[in-house]
Scaffold this active site. Structure first.
Site, PDB file in Angstrom:
ATOM      1  N   CYS A 134       9.223   3.278   3.926  1.00 34.87           N
ATOM      2  CA  CYS A 134       8.994   2.951   5.430  1.00 34.87           C
ATOM      3  C   CYS A 134       8.815   4.108   6.483  1.00 34.87           C
ATOM      4  CB  CYS A 134      10.040   2.130   5.975  1.00 34.87           C
ATOM      5  SG  CYS A 134       9.954   1.388   7.710  1.00 34.87           S
TER       6      CYS A 134
ATOM      7  N   SER B 204      -1.985   2.516  -7.759  1.00 37.34           N
ATOM      8  CA  SER B 204      -3.133   3.074  -8.632  1.00 37.34           C
ATOM      9  C   SER B 204      -2.529   4.284  -9.324  1.00 37.34           C
ATOM     10  CB  SER B 204      -3.937   3.564  -7.466  1.00 37.34           C
ATOM     11  OG  SER B 204      -4.581   2.650  -6.633  1.00 37.34           O
TER      12      SER B 204
ATOM     13  N   CYS C   2       9.299  -1.368   6.103  1.00 36.94           N
ATOM     14  CA  CYS C   2      10.528  -2.234   5.559  1.00 36.94           C
ATOM     15  C   CYS C   2      10.311  -3.586   6.302  1.00 36.94           C
ATOM     16  CB  CYS C   2      11.749  -1.698   5.619  1.00 36.94           C
ATOM     17  SG  CYS C   2      12.241  -1.632   7.420  1.00 36.94           S
TER      18      CYS C   2
ATOM     19  N   CYS D  78      11.703   4.215   9.218  1.00 39.54           N
ATOM     20  CA  CYS D  78      13.105   4.437   9.030  1.00 39.54           C
ATOM     21  C   CYS D  78      13.500   5.090   7.653  1.00 39.54           C
ATOM     22  CB  CYS D  78      13.766   3.030   9.118  1.00 39.54           C
ATOM     23  SG  CYS D  78      13.705   2.022   7.697  1.00 39.54           S
TER      24      CYS D  78
ATOM     25  N   GLU E 189      -6.674  -3.230  -7.321  1.00 41.23           N
ATOM     26  CA  GLU E 189      -7.034  -4.085  -6.158  1.00 41.23           C
ATOM     27  C   GLU E 189      -7.322  -5.420  -6.303  1.00 41.23           C
ATOM     28  OE1 GLU E 189      -6.286  -2.454  -3.391  1.00 41.23           O
ATOM     29  OE2 GLU E 189      -6.662  -0.460  -3.593  1.00 41.23           O
TER      30      GLU E 189
ATOM     31  N   MET F  61       0.765  -1.178  -0.141  1.00 38.07           N
ATOM     32  CA  MET F  61      -0.026  -0.021   0.126  1.00 38.07           C
ATOM     33  C   MET F  61       0.936   1.019   0.112  1.00 38.07           C
ATOM     34  SD  MET F  61      -2.717  -1.529   2.658  1.00 38.07           S
ATOM     35  CE  MET F  61      -3.827   0.091   2.995  1.00 38.07           C
TER      36      MET F  61
ATOM     37  N   CYS G  66      11.190  -3.180   9.939  1.00 36.87           N
ATOM     38  CA  CYS G  66      10.318  -2.509  11.033  1.00 36.87           C
ATOM     39  C   CYS G  66       8.881  -3.133  11.205  1.00 36.87           C
ATOM     40  CB  CYS G  66      10.363  -0.901  10.468  1.00 36.87           C
ATOM     41  SG  CYS G  66      11.591  -0.048  10.632  1.00 36.87           S
TER      42      CYS G  66
HETATM   43  P1  ADP Z   1      -1.201   2.247  -3.883  1.00 30.73           P
HETATM   44  O1  ADP Z   1      -2.256   2.193  -4.975  1.00 30.73           O
HETATM   45  O2  ADP Z   1       0.088   1.615  -3.979  1.00 30.73           O
HETATM   46  O3  ADP Z   1      -1.785   1.910  -2.549  1.00 30.73           O
HETATM   47  P2  ADP Z   1      -1.253   5.040  -4.324  1.00 30.73           P
HETATM   48  O4  ADP Z   1      -1.136   5.239  -5.953  1.00 30.73           O
HETATM   49  O5  ADP Z   1      -2.891   5.113  -4.099  1.00 30.73           O
HETATM   50  O6  ADP Z   1      -0.575   3.730  -3.863  1.00 30.73           O
HETATM   51  O7  ADP Z   1      -0.548   6.404  -3.446  1.00 30.73           O
HETATM   52  C1  ADP Z   1       0.791   6.569  -3.823  1.00 30.73           C
HETATM   53  C2  ADP Z   1       1.234   7.734  -3.096  1.00 30.73           C
HETATM   54  O8  ADP Z   1       1.073   7.748  -1.784  1.00 30.73           O
HETATM   55  C3  ADP Z   1       2.357   8.234  -3.246  1.00 30.73           C
HETATM   56  O9  ADP Z   1       2.572   9.031  -4.496  1.00 30.73           O
HETATM   57  C4  ADP Z   1       2.673   9.382  -2.073  1.00 30.73           C
HETATM   58  O10 ADP Z   1       2.243  10.591  -2.421  1.00 30.73           O
HETATM   59  C5  ADP Z   1       1.769   8.843  -1.049  1.00 30.73           C
HETATM   60  N1  ADP Z   1       2.369   8.091   0.092  1.00 30.73           N
HETATM   61  C6  ADP Z   1       1.705   8.180   1.335  1.00 30.73           C
HETATM   62  N2  ADP Z   1       2.673   7.511   2.239  1.00 30.73           N
HETATM   63  C7  ADP Z   1       3.550   6.908   1.569  1.00 30.73           C
HETATM   64  C8  ADP Z   1       4.648   6.154   2.071  1.00 30.73           C
HETATM   65  N3  ADP Z   1       4.871   5.773   2.952  1.00 30.73           N
HETATM   66  N4  ADP Z   1       5.428   5.707   0.919  1.00 30.73           N
HETATM   67  C9  ADP Z   1       5.337   6.218  -0.429  1.00 30.73           C
HETATM   68  N5  ADP Z   1       4.449   7.209  -0.724  1.00 30.73           N
HETATM   69  C10 ADP Z   1       3.326   7.503   0.156  1.00 30.73           C
HETATM   70 ZN    ZN Z   2      12.052   0.614   8.216  1.00 33.27          ZN
END
Ligand code: ADP
Ligand code: ZN
Length: 205
Positions: free
Chosen positions: A149, A25, A187, A152, A93, A20, A190
């Site tokens: 992550c 997406s 990661c 970290c 999804e 996630m 963690c």
């Molecule tokens: P997914 O479909 O894989 O859940 P999304 O495309 O919905 O991901 O969202 C990706 C976006 O989430 C990134 O471009 C960033 O802006 C945001 N984001 C929020 N938390 C994090 C994180 N821990 N690591 C990377 N991106 C994050």
């Molecule tokens: Zn970590």
């Protein structure tokens, strides 16, 4: 080639896997948008079970960009709603779908369609999620994305489930209904899982 005709042997399957927040997406939407620019007929499906960021009728990304999607909760529903003229079929999804999605993706690709499937490849335990392993095997192209992550700053490859702010137990259900849980990208180092209640034993490490 006239618009609406297919290159009958030109189909393939692409999987966008990862935790996630890894941008699956966003990547799916980017590919969908580029397909629209190429004047392809595109259909987008999204599993019902996830409506974190927008209405269930839209493929949403964290940056607010959206593409209309058909909500489904089974492979059969995708098959029933398929536009026979669609050249590109995108599914977000995909981890929540039944194993039938593998046969449907193969059959669409065999009939010349470009099939793009995005999904979380591992569950909160770090174990394979739904049909993702099989989809990754039959796909021509697999991209595994990483988040960051939150503990970290390393590349995140695990979905940390938190219940009341604490790591979930190993015997917590793979899919929780009701949304009482929260998730963080972490990661391997963690990522934490509490032992199952029955065993009462602590994790080895
Ligand atoms: P997914 O479909 O894989 O859940 P999304 O495309 O919905 O991901 O969202 C990706 C976006 O989430 C990134 O471009 C960033 O802006 C945001 N984001 C929020 N938390 C994090 C994180 N821990 N690591 C990377 N991106 C994050
Ligand atoms: Zn970590």
């Amino acid at each position: 080639m006239t618009s609406g005709s297919f290159q009958l042997n030109g189909g393939w399957i692409e999987v966008i896997a990862g935790v996630m927040f890894s941008g699956k997406s966003e990547e799916l939407i980017r590919r969908v948008r580029r397909s629209l620019i190429a004047r392809k007929r595109v259909q987008v499906f999204k599993s019902h079970l996830d409506n974190r960021y927008s209405g269930v009728y839209t493929v949403g990304s964290h940056d607010g960009r959206t593409v209309e999607a058909v909500p489904v909760d089974s492979t059969e529903q995708i098959a029933l709603r398929l536009d026979p003229m669609a050249q590109v079929i995108a599914v977000d999804e995909a981890q929540f779908l039944d194993i039938g999605i593998v046969a449907l993706a193969n059959s669409l690709a065999n009939r010349g369609r470009r099939v793009i499937l995005a999904g979380t490849d591992t569950d909160f335990r770090g174990e394979p999620f739904g049909p993702m392993p099989q989809l990754m095997c039959v796909a021509e192209v697999v991209d595994k994305l990483h988040a960051i992550c939150v503990m970290c700053g390393a590349p995140a490859t695990r979905n940390q489930r938190l219940i009341d702010g604490k790591p979930a137990r190993y015997d917590s259900p793979q899919v929780m209904v009701g949304g009482a849980e929260a998730y963080e990208a972490r990661c391997r180092n963690c990522h934490k899982i509490l032992p199952a209640e029955e065993s009462g034993t602590l994790p080895l490490f």
